[in-house]
Each structure stands twice: as structure tokens, then as C-alpha cells.
Motif scaffolding. Structure first.
Motif, PDB file in Angstrom:
ATOM      1  N   GLY A 461       0.841  -1.193   0.000  1.00  0.00           N
ATOM      2  CA  GLY A 461       0.000   0.000   0.000  1.00  0.00           C
ATOM      3  C   GLY A 461       0.871   1.234   0.000  1.00  0.00           C
ATOM      4  O   GLY A 461       1.961   1.234   0.579  1.00  0.00           O
ATOM      5  N   GLN A 462       0.404   2.290  -0.663  1.00  0.00           N
ATOM      6  CA  GLN A 462       1.162   3.532  -0.746  1.00  0.00           C
ATOM      7  C   GLN A 462       0.188   4.698  -0.732  1.00  0.00           C
ATOM      8  O   GLN A 462      -0.886   4.643  -1.352  1.00  0.00           O
ATOM      9  N   ALA A 463       0.536   5.758  -0.009  1.00  0.00           N
ATOM     10  CA  ALA A 463      -0.285   6.972   0.040  1.00  0.00           C
ATOM     11  C   ALA A 463       0.614   8.177  -0.177  1.00  0.00           C
ATOM     12  O   ALA A 463       1.619   8.349   0.532  1.00  0.00           O
ATOM     13  N   ASN A 464       0.262   9.018  -1.160  1.00  0.00           N
ATOM     14  CA  ASN A 464       1.024  10.230  -1.469  1.00  0.00           C
ATOM     15  C   ASN A 464       0.117  11.440  -1.342  1.00  0.00           C
ATOM     16  O   ASN A 464      -1.062  11.378  -1.703  1.00  0.00           O
ATOM     17  N   LYS A 465       0.673  12.541  -0.858  1.00  0.00           N
ATOM     18  CA  LYS A 465      -0.126  13.766  -0.711  1.00  0.00           C
ATOM     19  C   LYS A 465       0.752  14.984  -0.957  1.00  0.00           C
ATOM     20  O   LYS A 465       1.912  15.018  -0.552  1.00  0.00           O
ATOM     21  N   ARG A 466       0.156  15.990  -1.631  1.00  0.00           N
ATOM     22  CA  ARG A 466       0.828  17.271  -1.855  1.00  0.00           C
ATOM     23  C   ARG A 466       0.151  18.333  -0.988  1.00  0.00           C
ATOM     24  O   ARG A 466      -1.079  18.408  -0.927  1.00  0.00           O
ATOM     25  N   LEU A 467       0.953  19.165  -0.333  1.00  0.00           N
ATOM     26  CA  LEU A 467       0.455  20.147   0.623  1.00  0.00           C
ATOM     27  C   LEU A 467       1.059  21.520   0.336  1.00  0.00           C
ATOM     28  O   LEU A 467       2.070  21.642  -0.377  1.00  0.00           O
ATOM     29  N   TRP A 468       0.447  22.527   0.964  1.00  0.00           N
ATOM     30  CA  TRP A 468       1.007  23.877   0.992  1.00  0.00           C
ATOM     31  C   TRP A 468       1.335  24.389  -0.412  1.00  0.00           C
ATOM     32  O   TRP A 468       2.485  24.700  -0.734  1.00  0.00           O
ATOM     33  N   ASP A 469       0.296  24.474  -1.223  1.00  0.00           N
ATOM     34  CA  ASP A 469       0.455  24.996  -2.574  1.00  0.00           C
ATOM     35  C   ASP A 469       1.501  24.206  -3.356  1.00  0.00           C
ATOM     36  O   ASP A 469       2.297  24.759  -4.109  1.00  0.00           O
ATOM     37  N   ASP A 470       1.486  22.909  -3.143  1.00  0.00           N
ATOM     38  CA  ASP A 470       2.370  21.984  -3.860  1.00  0.00           C
ATOM     39  C   ASP A 470       3.832  22.131  -3.456  1.00  0.00           C
ATOM     40  O   ASP A 470       4.729  21.633  -4.143  1.00  0.00           O
ATOM     41  N   ARG A 471       4.098  22.801  -2.322  1.00  0.00           N
ATOM     42  CA  ARG A 471       5.480  22.977  -1.878  1.00  0.00           C
ATOM     43  C   ARG A 471       5.992  21.758  -1.132  1.00  0.00           C
ATOM     44  O   ARG A 471       7.202  21.495  -1.113  1.00  0.00           O
ATOM     45  N   LEU A 472       5.090  21.000  -0.506  1.00  0.00           N
ATOM     46  CA  LEU A 472       5.480  19.833   0.272  1.00  0.00           C
ATOM     47  C   LEU A 472       4.788  18.599  -0.296  1.00  0.00           C
ATOM     48  O   LEU A 472       3.587  18.618  -0.555  1.00  0.00           O
ATOM     49  N   SER A 473       5.560  17.541  -0.494  1.00  0.00           N
ATOM     50  CA  SER A 473       4.985  16.252  -0.886  1.00  0.00           C
ATOM     51  C   SER A 473       5.429  15.198   0.107  1.00  0.00           C
ATOM     52  O   SER A 473       6.588  15.176   0.545  1.00  0.00           O
ATOM     53  N   LEU A 474       4.481  14.340   0.482  1.00  0.00           N
ATOM     54  CA  LEU A 474       4.744  13.267   1.432  1.00  0.00           C
ATOM     55  C   LEU A 474       4.328  11.938   0.821  1.00  0.00           C
ATOM     56  O   LEU A 474       3.359  11.867   0.062  1.00  0.00           O
ATOM     57  N   SER A 475       5.045  10.878   1.170  1.00  0.00           N
ATOM     58  CA  SER A 475       4.689   9.542   0.705  1.00  0.00           C
ATOM     59  C   SER A 475       4.944   8.542   1.817  1.00  0.00           C
ATOM     60  O   SER A 475       6.017   8.543   2.433  1.00  0.00           O
ATOM     61  N   LEU A 476       3.939   7.704   2.077  1.00  0.00           N
ATOM     62  CA  LEU A 476       4.060   6.627   3.050  1.00  0.00           C
ATOM     63  C   LEU A 476       3.742   5.312   2.348  1.00  0.00           C
ATOM     64  O   LEU A 476       2.773   5.225   1.589  1.00  0.00           O
ATOM     65  N   GLY A 477       4.555   4.301   2.604  1.00  0.00           N
ATOM     66  CA  GLY A 477       4.316   3.013   1.967  1.00  0.00           C
ATOM     67  C   GLY A 477       4.651   1.865   2.887  1.00  0.00           C
ATOM     68  O   GLY A 477       5.425   2.000   3.839  1.00  0.00           O
ATOM     69  N   VAL A 478       4.056   0.713   2.593  1.00  0.00           N
ATOM     70  CA  VAL A 478       4.335  -0.481   3.373  1.00  0.00           C
ATOM     71  C   VAL A 478       4.199  -1.692   2.449  1.00  0.00           C
ATOM     72  O   VAL A 478       3.391  -1.686   1.506  1.00  0.00           O
ATOM     73  N   ARG A 479       5.000  -2.701   2.729  1.00  0.00           N
ATOM     74  CA  ARG A 479       4.961  -3.915   1.914  1.00  0.00           C
ATOM     75  C   ARG A 479       5.228  -5.121   2.804  1.00  0.00           C
ATOM     76  O   ARG A 479       5.993  -5.046   3.773  1.00  0.00           O
ATOM     77  N   PHE A 480       4.588  -6.250   2.442  1.00  0.00           N
ATOM     78  CA  PHE A 480       4.817  -7.536   3.098  1.00  0.00           C
ATOM     79  C   PHE A 480       5.070  -8.578   2.002  1.00  0.00           C
ATOM     80  O   PHE A 480       4.382  -8.583   0.981  1.00  0.00           O
ATOM     81  N   ASP A 481       6.032  -9.461   2.226  1.00  0.00           N
ATOM     82  CA  ASP A 481       6.311 -10.537   1.274  1.00  0.00           C
ATOM     83  C   ASP A 481       6.473 -11.854   2.018  1.00  0.00           C
ATOM     84  O   ASP A 481       6.909 -11.886   3.180  1.00  0.00           O
ATOM     85  N   ALA A 482       6.135 -12.957   1.331  1.00  0.00           N
ATOM     86  CA  ALA A 482       6.239 -14.278   1.956  1.00  0.00           C
ATOM     87  C   ALA A 482       6.442 -15.325   0.864  1.00  0.00           C
ATOM     88  O   ALA A 482       6.287 -15.049  -0.335  1.00  0.00           O
ATOM     89  N   ASN A 483       6.798 -16.539   1.291  1.00  0.00           N
ATOM     90  CA  ASN A 483       6.946 -17.646   0.349  1.00  0.00           C
ATOM     91  C   ASN A 483       6.621 -18.951   1.063  1.00  0.00           C
ATOM     92  O   ASN A 483       6.590 -19.010   2.299  1.00  0.00           O
ATOM     93  N   THR A 484       6.393 -19.998   0.298  1.00  0.00           N
ATOM     94  CA  THR A 484       5.996 -21.289   0.859  1.00  0.00           C
ATOM     95  C   THR A 484       7.155 -22.287   0.928  1.00  0.00           C
ATOM     96  O   THR A 484       6.921 -23.451   1.203  1.00  0.00           O
ATOM     97  N   PHE A 485       8.397 -21.818   0.714  1.00  0.00           N
ATOM     98  CA  PHE A 485       9.528 -22.751   0.685  1.00  0.00           C
ATOM     99  C   PHE A 485      10.409 -22.671   1.928  1.00  0.00           C
ATOM    100  O   PHE A 485      10.680 -23.682   2.577  1.00  0.00           O
ATOM    101  N   THR A 486      10.895 -21.482   2.270  1.00  0.00           N
ATOM    102  CA  THR A 486      11.826 -21.376   3.385  1.00  0.00           C
ATOM    103  C   THR A 486      11.099 -21.608   4.712  1.00  0.00           C
ATOM    104  O   THR A 486       9.878 -21.452   4.817  1.00  0.00           O
TER     105      THR A 486
END
Length: 789
Positions: A461-486
Motif C-alpha cells: 500500500g502507498q499513500a502520497n499527498k501534496r500540501l502547501w500549494d504543492d510545496r510539500l509532498s509526502l509519501s508513506l508506503g508499506v509492503r509484506f512478502d512471503a513464500n511457501t519454501f523457506t
């Protein structure tokens, strides 16, 4: 015919070309909304510093005619959007692809303010450590030889293996296999012929630069949609085939010939087709040249690439793309004895490889313009037949073999929604992995047949936002990964991968900005590691853990002019769970830069690592007839083996990396460009001479001494001269490329071979000797021809 007459004819031919009729040209393309993909009718497109221009029609399409072929800056503007300028657009009379523009909405409190978009485009989740190259920059890069891997090695923070016949991409001290590659959003495992399985690299790139719309490199901050990356993401955006006319590109270079063909399918008269294609095939003749001059190796390859685009309706589109190669690396019997060539003939592997990647993507844009979703199904396959013999000519005395098939089938889904100034995205990935391997390793006493089949899956998931008349940009993200072997692979919390980035512009003119990112990234060990089976028949590395890398980057950017910038960045990477070879007691972060196979051995996930440095960049886009890129990176890269308190320099710890690239255009379509690269002293593991003599032609290294010796500094200057002729509906480009203009000595590790007499017979008793007096300071000129029609 005598040489003097040939030269006279050649001169007469060039004279006639240079004074021939130069046709006018036209420029076409589309203008769309960068977020929604909607067409923008009524946008103004003009050539800067000329009176030429036009307005886009209802489909967002524009045409500008009666253009004198040359290089221009092209500007697009529309009310409510940032004005975009593309620099260095080469307009020629034949075969020019569409030049497309994506405009972003302007956020300003004053309607009359004209906002010029930053030509050094940022991405919210990757606001720094990002480089973009246009197709013209790629095609004419000095010293690149139309090879994208060589071009990328000139970007800030990116180096390659020193002195080797290879195309490794080393990013800020990370190993070659820490990068991922995407072709129109479809992951491809490698971008080179004769790839090192489990790692990357190879001597020649397998992607055709005639396909590219552009290339984007991210070197320290990655969006959550990308998995399995520790150091860099390379995204190759392929252009669409022409939907109106058939066009052809023929390129003849020093080592290959390439044919690219594109056009519409099912086209109705006077209408753009909903279906277009672009396809290419390349053939090497390097093996013929090597055989002619008597070199001991014969690298032979084919590759192919294609893209089919079909517009279902105004909101749905299908894309099918693929790339593949057929490689054959063998040895050539020497006509006369030469100790250096004999050692090469003894020690190189015999390689036969086939690669293929195919994918289909469906993109659905929401009718209300609030987002889109993309679904991609792809498969990539590598067939690798790698063998080493005591007698390579007769292929007898097999002592190392890796015959394997590696296949991944991937399903990826991405959903993106626009909510005011927020952009929310999320998705999942599911992969089926199949790896079959037949290994014989008489040096380390391993012999096994392995076969693993398992699933990998991930969510982001990822969320991006522009603030203050486009002077500030923020991005938050998270990821999970898995497998069935190890053993612990199904624990999603073990791969919890958060990341945050921000960019702030200090002034209203948007000249000064500060950028920062912090993130944690994971990579599953290569399948060569997971598929290793010990002599008892058990998967010895099933307890391997995901490799972890934490990144922190802080940077400052200053726009000197609308087309030039300075940047200064500091970066830090910290590694954990790195695989360490139980056989050689070395972190696998140091391996993968040779023509072997990485990972067919028992490992322990106990290694640590760290890389830190600072990077300076000055970049000027093409204006006033020239462009310039100057970049310097200072970094330190080191890893541990089994002792967590003992850090040793990595094989990529060159400390200093300097590159200067620039070009100048004269009148009458002449251009000269050059590139200078400097790399500091690179560590290497010295050869264990006693163990090598006992196992020759296998080369055994003493990895406990890595960093005790370093290569000399690397310094090389390359030049390229281009001349274009434009005629009615076709263009001819002839270029001369000279690599290593000053004849600098390219540093190489000491080379060893068996002691032989003057006739090449092995002396008895056998002894190992260092081969002296190798001259590798050759100046390498080559001529290329490109025809577009």
C-alpha cells in the motif's frame, strides 16, 4: 581495386550526401493528463525560439510540419496545467517516433501564474536518487555502443566491474543482484546476454535501445509496488508502435546488426489504428570478428523484442510485450601459442543460454477520472547450460556443471485512486517459482539434482499527498512478502517493509528543495541458493532468511536555470541476514561479478553489511547547443562473514566514482560527445596459488584476504562523433565511436596459468605462474550506421 581509389569513392559518396537535398520534417505526438491519462484538446505545442507550433485536436494529438531537421526544445502549455518543456528533441525527416507529453495540474493560488514543470521530474515515493534518460540521450550516449547497461554505468552512483568483459550494474556499493528491472511494468530477471545465474551482468546488453521512450533509475528509495530490491530499480518504458504509418530502423554497429519495424494493424483509411506493434531482432557478428583475429573466446547471440498495444475503448487498453535471447559462448582453438590467450581458453566456461520473458497487461482507467487499475500476467524463463572442462577444446574432463531451468509465472494487481490531493494505491503479487538444477562440482565435492516448486506472494500500500500549494509532498508506503519454501517464509511480519519520503520546496520560484527518504527493503535469496541440495539429498539452505537493507537518504537540490540543477545527497545502507558461504567463509555480497554461477553451495544467513557515502551532481539538459552531466560519489562499502565484528571491504568498495558526460552540436547536423569515468582502487580477493594449482583450471581465491590488495585506479575517456543526413522520408546517421581515447591501461587482477614451454606444452612437474606484461591499453574505434525511414 587499390585502397586509394576506395578512399576516393568513399569521399565522393560522403560529399554527395553532405550536399544533397535536405527535406523538411514534421513532429507528432499526444498530450494527456499525467494522472488520469485523459486526452487534453486545445493544448499549445511549440518549438522554443521558433514560430512553429500547433494546437492539439479532440484526441490530444498534434502535428507540426515544415520543420528544418535539427535538435529543439519543445514546450507544451494548457490552462490549469504546469507548462512542460522537453529538451534535446531530435527532429529528423525519416522515422521519428511520436513525442508525447503528460501534463500535471498546476496548484497555485494565483490563476495568472505560469508554472513551469521541473524537467528533472520527481516521483513522490522517490523524490531523490532518481535519474531519467530520454531515448535520444540513450541512443547517442558516448561509449555506450547502444548498450543500455553501459549507458546506465555513467549515471551518478553507478559503476561497473573493472577490467572485466562484463556489464554489471553496481549501485552505491551494492552487489549486482541487488537490482530489479522492469519493462513496461513487467519484471525481467536480467538485461544482459550470458548472464551470471543467481547474480546479474554479462558482456553485452540484450535490450534494443530503439524501443525506449525513456529509462528511469532509482538508487535509494523505492515505491512499495517493487519487491525483491535492495539497491536499485531500473524501469524501461517502451514506446508504442506507430498507429498511423509503418516505420523501419536499421542499425549496424561494431558488434551487431539490429532491425526494428513498427506500424499499425487493422488500420482503416484516414484513421489511427486501435492496434499497433513494434518488433526487433538483433544478430551478433562479434564471434566472427573474434575468430578472424584469433581471440580465444567466441560469444555468439541473437535477441528479439516486441510490443503489441491494443485500445479496447477510451478507458481500457491491452499491452503484450516480450524479450528473449539465444546465447552461445564457446572457445576458439588458437593458431599459435600465447600465454595470456591460453590461460583464457583454459579457464572460461562453455555457456549456452536461452531467456524469454512475455507478459500481458490490462489497464482500466475509471470513467470518472478518479483512478485506474492495472493487472499483469507474465512469465520469465532462463535455461542455463554452464560447463567447465579441463580441456575446453575437446570438452573433456568435466569438473563443473550447472544445467538448470529457472521459471517464474507472476500475477500482479495494482489499484490507484485519486482523492483530492491524495493518491492512494495498493495491490498484490502472486508468483509460482520452478527451479530445476543438475549440478556437478568436483572442486567442492557437490553433486546433486534439485527441483523446487513453490509460491511467493506479497501485498503493498502507498499513500502520497501534496500540501502547501504543492510545496510539500509526502509519501508513506508499506509492503509484506512471503513464500511457501523457506522455514520461516510464511511469516509476513518478518518482512514488514515500511518506507517514508518527503520533499519540500523552500521558495516560490521552486529553485531550492530538500528531499529525504527512509525505508526498509527485503530480498529473497537467489533460487540457486534455495535449490542447493547437499550430498544427503536435503535442501541445505531451506532455513535461509530474506536479506534486509535499511536505507536513509537526505538531499538538497538547486535549479540553477530551468534546464540545469545541482544536487547533493548523503546516503546510508545497513544490511542484515546476508548469505555467507560456508565453503569459503565470504559474504555473497562480494560475489557475482564473474562468469560462474552464484549460490550453488551451503550458506548461513548471518552476514552484516553497511554502505555510506555522499554524492554530488551537476546536470544541464540540452540547450544552447550542448548538454553536460558531472557526478562524483564517495562511498564506503563493507560486509562481514561469520564474525559480526569484523567488517571487510566489499568487492565493490572503490571509494571514488567520478563521471563527466557532455556533448556539443555544430551546424549541419554534426555532433561530438564524450564521457570520462574514474573509479578508485577496487579491492579483490587474491588467488590461492596452491589450491589453484591442485584444481586448475578452476581458480581458487583466498577470501580472507579480500581488501588486502586493490587494483589500480580506473580512468577511461570515450568520444563519439555523429553526422546526420536528412532526405525525403529517410534519415542516415553515421557515427564514429572511440573508446579509451588516451590509451589508458585498464586495471586487471593478476592472471595465472600453467607453466608452459615456447610451444605451449605444459612443463613437468606442473607449476602455476603469473602471466606478465599484458597490454590492455588499446584504443578501440568503431563505426556505426543508423537508417530510419
Amino acid at each position: 581495386m587499390q585502397p586509394k581509389y576506395l578512399l576516393a569513392l568513399a569521399g565522393l559518396f560522403l560529399f554527395n550526401l553532405s550536399y544533397g537535398f535536405q527535406s523538411k520534417a514534421k513532429l507528432t505526438g499526444f498530450v494527456t493528463d499525467a494522472k488520469t491519462g485523459e486526452s487534453i484538446p486545445g493544448a499549445t505545442v511549440r518549438l522554443v525560439d521558433t514560430s512553429l507550433g500547433n494546437i492539439t485536436n479532440d484526441a490530444g494529438f498534434y502535428t507540426i510540419e515544415n520543420i528544418t531537421p535539427a535538435t529543439y526544445s519543445v514546450q507544451v502549455s494548457f490552462v490549469g496545467y504546469e507548462t512542460v518543456i522537453k529538451y534535446g528533441v531530435v527532429i529528423r525527416s525519416g522515422g521519428i517516433p511520436d513525442v508525447n507529453f503528460q501534463l500535471k495540474e498546476a496548484i497555485s493560488e494565483l490563476d495568472e501564474v505560469v508554472v513551469i514543470a521541473n524537467p528533472f521530474e520527481k516521483i513522490e515515493e522517490t523524490p531523490l536518487s532518481i535519474q531519467k534518460l530520454s531515448r535520444e540521450e540513450i541512443a547517442t550516449y558516448p561509449g555506450g555502443n547502444n548498450d543500455i547497461a553501459k549507458v546506465v554505468q555513467s549515471l551518478p552512483g553507478v559503476g561497473g566491474s573493472v577490467g572485466g568483459f562484463r556489464n554489471d550494474v553496481i549501485i552505491r556499493g551494492g552487489a549486482p543482484n541487488e537490482n530489479v528491472y522492469y519493462l513496461d511494468g513487467i519484471e525481467i530477471p536480467n538485461i544482459n546476454h550470458f548472464a551470471t545465474q543467481g547474480s546479474a551482468g554479462g558482456p553485452v546488453g540484450l535490450l534494443n535501445v530503439s524501443f525506449f521512450e525513456g529509462v528511469t533509475l532509482s538508487t535509494s528509495a523505492f515505491g512499495a509496488q517493487y519487491d525483491n530490491v535492495l539497491s536499485g530499480v531500473l524501469q524501461f518504458d517502451q514506446r508504442r508502435g506507430n498507429a498511423r504509418d509503418f516505420k523501419t530502423n536499421i542499425r549496424v554497429g561494431s558488434s551487431e546488426t539490429a532491425l526494428t519495424f513498427e506500424g499499425p494493424l487493422f488500420k482503416k483509411e484516414n484513421e489511427d489504428s486501435n492496434t499497433s506493434f513494434i518488433v526487433s531482432v538483433r544478430r551478433s557478428y562479434l564471434q566472427l570478428l573474434f575468430e578472424l583475429i584469433g581471440l580465444p573466446i567466441l560469444p555468439d547471440y541473437w535477441d528479439y523484442q516486441y510490443k503489441l498495444t491494443h485500445k479496447l475503448d477510451d478507458y481500457n487498453e491491452l499491452l503484450i510485450t516480450g524479450v528473449g535471447s539465444i546465447d552461445d559462448f564457446r572457445v576458439n582453438e588458437l593458431d599459435e601459442f600465447d600465454e595470456e590467450q591460453q590461460a583464457t581458453q583454459d579457464q572460461v566456461p562453455i555457456i549456452k543460454q536461452q531467456t524469454n520473458t512475455i507478459g500481458i497487461s490490462w489497464k482500466n482507467r475509471f470513467k470518472d477520472g478518479t483512478g485506474f487499475m492495472t493487472t499483469t500476467l507474465s512469465n520469465n524463463r532462463l535455461e542455463n547450460d554452464f560447463r567447465q572442462f579441463t580441456d575446453n577444446i575437446n570438452q573433456t574432463g568435466l569438473f563443473l556443471q550447472n544445467v538448470s531451468v529457472e521459471s517464474e509465472t507472476k500475477l500482479r494487481y495494482n489499484y490507484t485512486k485519486f482523492l483530492d490531493q491524495w493518491t492512494i494505491s495498493g495491490g498484490l503479487s502472486l508468483q509460482n517459482v520452478n527451479y530445476e538444477n543438475e549440478t556437478i562440482d568436483l572442486v567442492n565435492n557437490f553433486q546433486y539434482d534439485g527441483d523446487i516448486n513453490f509460491f511467493r506472494y506479497g501485498f503493498f500500500g502507498q499513500a502520497n499527498k501534496r500540501l502547501w500549494d504543492d510545496r510539500l509532498s509526502l509519501s508513506l508506503g508499506v509492503r509484506f512478502d512471503a513464500n511457501t519454501f523457506t522455514n520461516d517464509g510464511d511469516n509476513l511480519l518478518e518482512t514488514f517493509s515500511p518506507r517514508i519520503s518527503a520533499a519540500y520546496t523552500f521558495d516560490a520560484q521552486r529553485k531550492w528543495s530538500v528531499n529525504a527518504s527512509l525505508g526498509r527493503y527485503f530480498k529473497i535469496p537467489p533460487y540457486t541458493i534455495l535449490g542447493f541440495t547437499n550430498n544427503a539429498g536435503a535442501f541445505a539452505n531451506q532455513n535461509a532468511e530474506y536479506i534486509r537493507s535499511d536505507h536513509a537518504v537526505l538531499g538538497l537540490e538547486y535549479l540553477v536555470t530551468p534546464s540545469a540543477r545541482f544536487t547533493l545527497e548523503g546516503f546510508y545502507k545497513k544490511y542484515d541476514n546476508y548469505p555467507v558461504s560456508i565453503t569459503d567463509s565470504v559474504s555473497l555480497a562480494n560475489l557475482g561479478g564473474d562468469f560462474s554461477v552464484l549460490g550453488n553451495e551451503p550458506i548461513a544467513s548471518v552476514g552484516l553489511g553497511r554502505t555510506l557515502g555522499v554524492e554530488f551532481l551537476y546536470q544541464k539538459k540540452f540547450t544552447k547547443n550542448y548538454y553536460l552531466i558531472a557526478a562524483y560519489t564517495f562511498y564506503k562499502s563493507e560486509f562481514t562473514a561469520f564474525d559480526p565484528d569484523v567488517y571487510l571491504p566489499s568487492s565493490w568498495d572503490s571509494r571514488h566514482l567520478l563521471s563527466l558526460t557532455g556533448g556539443y552540436q555544430f551546424g549541419n547536423n554534426w555532433e561530438i560527445s564524450g564521457r570520462m569515468r574514474y573509479l578508485g582502487r577496487t579491492p579483490f580477493a587474491p588467488v590461492d596459488r596452491e589450491a589453484t594449482l591442485a584444481n586448475y583450471p578452476a581458480i581458487i581465491r583466498d577470501f580472507s584476504q579480500i581488501g588486502a590488495e586493490r587494483l589500480d585506479t580506473f580512468n577511461q575517456i570515450d568520444l563519439r562523433i555523429d553526422k546526420k543526413w536528412n532526405y525525403a522520408n529517410w534519415t542516415l546517421n553515421v557515427f564514429l565511436e572511440i573508446q579509451n581515447v588516451l590509451g589508458s591501461d585498464i586495471p586487471e587482477e593478476p592472471e595465472f596459468g600453467l607453466a608452459r614451454d615456447a610451444d605451449g606444452m605444459v612443463l613437468s612437474p606442473r607449476g602455476l605462474v603469473q602471466i606478465m606484461g599484458i597490454d590492455n591499453s588499446s584504443v578501440l574505434p568503431s563505426i556505426g550506421i543508423v537508417i530510419d525511414f
